[in-house]
Design a protein around this motif. Structure first.
Motif: not given
Length: 156
Positions: A1-6, A9-10, A16-22
């Motif tokens: 299962m992949t995690r996506r940023c709410p 969507g990255a 990881s605690l934060t999204c690498p994009q935003c």
């Protein structure tokens, strides 16, 4: 299962605690399930292998004693402690203290040779004092290498 940023969507790497994009904070519901180390396999070292590796890392006492004694004749103290652990400040303190005492001793001897009999009489007490301090510091450095620590004497 992949995690996506709410937020964007990255794909977010596991753990990881934060999204690498935003850099938005992602939900932490699966942080308790950490990824296994060493390429996906659990690796536990046997106790005897661990002890064997610790013995390999231990430095030679003979080399440390030679580094503590021989350079002391030239004003360099603390090399035995630096050899054992260069990150420990104790060896560097011995080095600086030894150099200061040695430089003072050498300059006093040079001044003693240039001065007359009155200067020699006046320089005798400080020369003996700094010579004794240097010798005590050198003995403490060698004792620290040989005994492992001078904490048994209340020194740090």
């Amino acid at each position: 299962m992949t995690r996506r940023c709410p937020n964007c969507g990255a794909v977010v790497p596991k753990g990881s605690l934060t999204c690498p994009q935003c850099y938005t904070e992602v939900p932490r519901d699966d942080l308790d399930q950490t990824e296994p180390a060493y390429g996906g396999r659990n690796y536990e070292r046997p106790r005897d292998e661990y002890e064997r590796q610790l013995k390999k890392r231990k430095k030679s006492l003979t080399v440390a004693l030679i580094l503590a004694v021989v350079p002391a004749f030239f004003g360099i103290l603390g090399l035995g402690q630096i050899y054992e652990d260069r990150r420990d400040s104790k060896g560097w303190k011995f080095l600086v203290t030894g150099l200061v005492f040695f430089i003072i001793l050498v300059s006093m001897i040079v001044l003693l040779n240039m001065s007359g009999i009155l200067g020699a009489i006046m320089m005798a007490v400080p020369l003996i004092l700094f010579g004794g301090l240097y010798i005590c510091t050198a003995i403490a450095s060698v004792a620290d290498v040989y005994l492992g620590s001078l904490r048994i004497f209340g020194l740090r």
